[in-house]
Design a protein around this motif. Structure first.
Motif, PDB file in Angstrom:
ATOM      1  N   MET A  21       0.707  -1.170  -0.076  1.00 30.34           N
ATOM      2  CA  MET A  21       0.158   0.052   0.011  1.00 30.34           C
ATOM      3  C   MET A  21       0.924   1.396   0.044  1.00 30.34           C
ATOM      4  SD  MET A  21      -3.145  -0.790  -0.123  1.00 30.34           S
ATOM      5  CE  MET A  21      -3.622  -2.531  -0.443  1.00 30.34           C
ATOM      6  N   ILE A  22       1.978   1.415   0.771  1.00 31.16           N
ATOM      7  CA  ILE A  22       2.765   2.444   0.832  1.00 31.16           C
ATOM      8  C   ILE A  22       3.280   2.962  -0.650  1.00 31.16           C
ATOM      9  CG2 ILE A  22       5.250   1.118   1.205  1.00 31.16           C
ATOM     10  CD1 ILE A  22       5.260   3.499   3.394  1.00 31.16           C
ATOM     11  N   CYS A  23       3.434   1.561  -1.450  1.00 22.68           N
ATOM     12  CA  CYS A  23       4.004   2.080  -2.859  1.00 22.68           C
ATOM     13  C   CYS A  23       2.673   2.675  -3.860  1.00 22.68           C
ATOM     14  CB  CYS A  23       4.454   0.893  -3.519  1.00 22.68           C
ATOM     15  SG  CYS A  23       6.045   0.096  -2.619  1.00 22.68           S
ATOM     16  N   ARG A  24       1.754   1.964  -3.203  1.00 22.06           N
ATOM     17  CA  ARG A  24       0.321   2.355  -4.243  1.00 22.06           C
ATOM     18  C   ARG A  24       0.137   3.768  -4.095  1.00 22.06           C
ATOM     19  NH1 ARG A  24      -2.245  -2.348  -6.208  1.00 22.06           N
ATOM     20  NH2 ARG A  24      -0.909  -4.092  -5.602  1.00 22.06           N
ATOM     21  N   SER A  25       0.321   4.059  -2.644  1.00 22.73           N
ATOM     22  CA  SER A  25      -0.265   5.590  -2.471  1.00 22.73           C
ATOM     23  C   SER A  25       0.572   6.597  -2.753  1.00 22.73           C
ATOM     24  CB  SER A  25      -0.787   5.410  -0.885  1.00 22.73           C
ATOM     25  OG  SER A  25       0.254   5.235  -0.274  1.00 22.73           O
ATOM     26  N   HIS A  26       1.799   6.205  -2.926  1.00 18.21           N
ATOM     27  CA  HIS A  26       2.711   7.492  -3.297  1.00 18.21           C
ATOM     28  C   HIS A  26       2.382   8.239  -4.490  1.00 18.21           C
ATOM     29  CE1 HIS A  26       6.196   7.271  -0.273  1.00 18.21           C
ATOM     30  NE2 HIS A  26       5.953   5.945  -0.231  1.00 18.21           N
ATOM     31  N   GLY A  27       2.782   9.688  -4.335  1.00 22.32           N
ATOM     32  CA  GLY A  27       2.629  10.521  -5.557  1.00 22.32           C
ATOM     33  C   GLY A  27       1.201  11.382  -5.373  1.00 22.32           C
ATOM     34  N   ILE A  28       0.168  10.624  -5.246  1.00 19.91           N
ATOM     35  CA  ILE A  28      -1.092  11.279  -4.891  1.00 19.91           C
ATOM     36  C   ILE A  28      -1.054  12.292  -3.529  1.00 19.91           C
ATOM     37  CG2 ILE A  28      -2.504   9.947  -6.427  1.00 19.91           C
ATOM     38  CD1 ILE A  28      -3.607   8.413  -3.784  1.00 19.91           C
ATOM     39  N   PRO A  29      -1.966  12.978  -3.298  1.00 21.90           N
ATOM     40  CA  PRO A  29      -2.248  13.863  -2.182  1.00 21.90           C
ATOM     41  C   PRO A  29      -2.734  12.962  -0.999  1.00 21.90           C
ATOM     42  CG  PRO A  29      -3.225  15.115  -3.744  1.00 21.90           C
ATOM     43  CD  PRO A  29      -3.024  13.715  -4.444  1.00 21.90           C
ATOM     44  N   VAL A  30      -1.824  12.954  -0.045  1.00 18.83           N
ATOM     45  CA  VAL A  30      -2.261  12.210   1.080  1.00 18.83           C
ATOM     46  C   VAL A  30      -2.464  12.935   2.420  1.00 18.83           C
ATOM     47  CG1 VAL A  30      -1.399  10.084   2.744  1.00 18.83           C
ATOM     48  CG2 VAL A  30      -1.070  10.255   0.151  1.00 18.83           C
ATOM     49  N   ARG A  31      -3.353  12.732   3.164  1.00 17.70           N
ATOM     50  CA  ARG A  31      -3.365  13.340   4.564  1.00 17.70           C
ATOM     51  C   ARG A  31      -2.946  12.390   5.610  1.00 17.70           C
ATOM     52  NH1 ARG A  31      -8.440  13.463   4.621  1.00 17.70           N
ATOM     53  NH2 ARG A  31      -8.621  15.715   3.826  1.00 17.70           N
ATOM     54  N   ILE A  32      -1.898  13.023   6.391  1.00 21.98           N
ATOM     55  CA  ILE A  32      -1.206  12.356   7.546  1.00 21.98           C
ATOM     56  C   ILE A  32      -1.310  13.188   8.507  1.00 21.98           C
ATOM     57  CG2 ILE A  32       0.437  11.010   5.724  1.00 21.98           C
ATOM     58  CD1 ILE A  32       2.802  12.806   6.843  1.00 21.98           C
ATOM     59  N   ARG A  33      -0.612  12.379   9.591  1.00 23.28           N
ATOM     60  CA  ARG A  33      -0.593  13.410  10.836  1.00 23.28           C
ATOM     61  C   ARG A  33       1.028  13.588  11.084  1.00 23.28           C
ATOM     62  NH1 ARG A  33      -5.010  15.030  13.232  1.00 23.28           N
ATOM     63  NH2 ARG A  33      -6.770  13.666  12.648  1.00 23.28           N
ATOM     64  N   ASP A  34       1.159  14.586  11.471  1.00 25.13           N
ATOM     65  CA  ASP A  34       2.709  15.009  11.818  1.00 25.13           C
ATOM     66  C   ASP A  34       3.029  14.309  13.373  1.00 25.13           C
ATOM     67  OD1 ASP A  34       1.778  16.844  13.909  1.00 25.13           O
ATOM     68  OD2 ASP A  34       2.470  18.674  12.719  1.00 25.13           O
ATOM     69  N   ARG A  35       4.176  14.584  13.878  1.00 28.66           N
ATOM     70  CA  ARG A  35       4.508  14.004  15.306  1.00 28.66           C
ATOM     71  C   ARG A  35       3.714  14.518  16.328  1.00 28.66           C
ATOM     72  NH1 ARG A  35      10.742  12.244  14.772  1.00 28.66           N
ATOM     73  NH2 ARG A  35      10.870  11.655  12.624  1.00 28.66           N
ATOM     74  N   GLN A  36       3.271  15.853  16.021  1.00 27.89           N
ATOM     75  CA  GLN A  36       2.288  16.270  17.266  1.00 27.89           C
ATOM     76  C   GLN A  36       0.860  15.939  16.892  1.00 27.89           C
ATOM     77  OE1 GLN A  36       4.697  18.594  15.553  1.00 27.89           O
ATOM     78  NE2 GLN A  36       6.240  17.932  16.934  1.00 27.89           N
TER      79      GLN A  36
END
Length: 159
Positions: free
Chosen positions: A99-114
């Protein structure tokens, strides 16, 4: 018989691939993702147990000559790119990629360290687009994807 976890992983992969295709169709001019581009194909990326199971099966199905080339790449790799890339920069197990490979490139919402939300995409993509201006429907939510993948991996562990 295919274990339920593998079938569910394939279903999830199909949904992520369809999401990627939809975003690419909508924003193709803003994306440089193409066959042979491997900027995001770095060593050290992780996968779940069920993804590893699918990768192992894909590797077993490769012709012996391809497996020999892979062994040679493993032995001589400087460690600057994924060893599953062929000489042209294409993934030799593309259909089984995690999945990490499939999702690279497109806009992704993640959470930072905080724990704050952060929008990211490949630095080659969306250079002139504001990710914050994109509709939520065009942004992959990494937390949701990770939760689904964890559920599938938990099912895999039970099998």
């Amino acid at each position: 018989m295919v274990p339920d976890s593998v079938e569910r992983l394939r279903q999830l992969a199909s949904k992520v691939d369809a999401f990627f295709a939809r975003v690419e169709a909508r924003y193709g001019e803003a994306m440089e993702c193409r066959s042979g581009c491997h900027d995001c194909c770095l060593p050290g990326l992780t996968c779940t147990g069920v993804e590893a199971k699918v990768l192992r099966e894909a590797l077993r199905r490769l012709p012996e000559t391809e497996r020999e080339r892979l062994r040679a790449r493993l032995a001589s790799s400087p460690g600057d790119r994924c060893v599953l890339l062929d000489e042209a920069g294409r993934c030799i197990v593309y259909e089984a990629r995690p999945m990490i490979c499939r999702s690279h490139g497109i806009p992704v919402r993640i959470r930072d360290r905080q724990g704050l939300p952060l929008l990211e995409a490949c630095p080659r993509n969306f250079r002139t687009e504001s990710l914050a201006a994109l509709p939520a429907s065009d942004i992959l939510d990494q937390e949701t994807l990770s939760a689904m993948l964890l559920a599938i991996d938990t099912l895999n562990a039970r099998e």
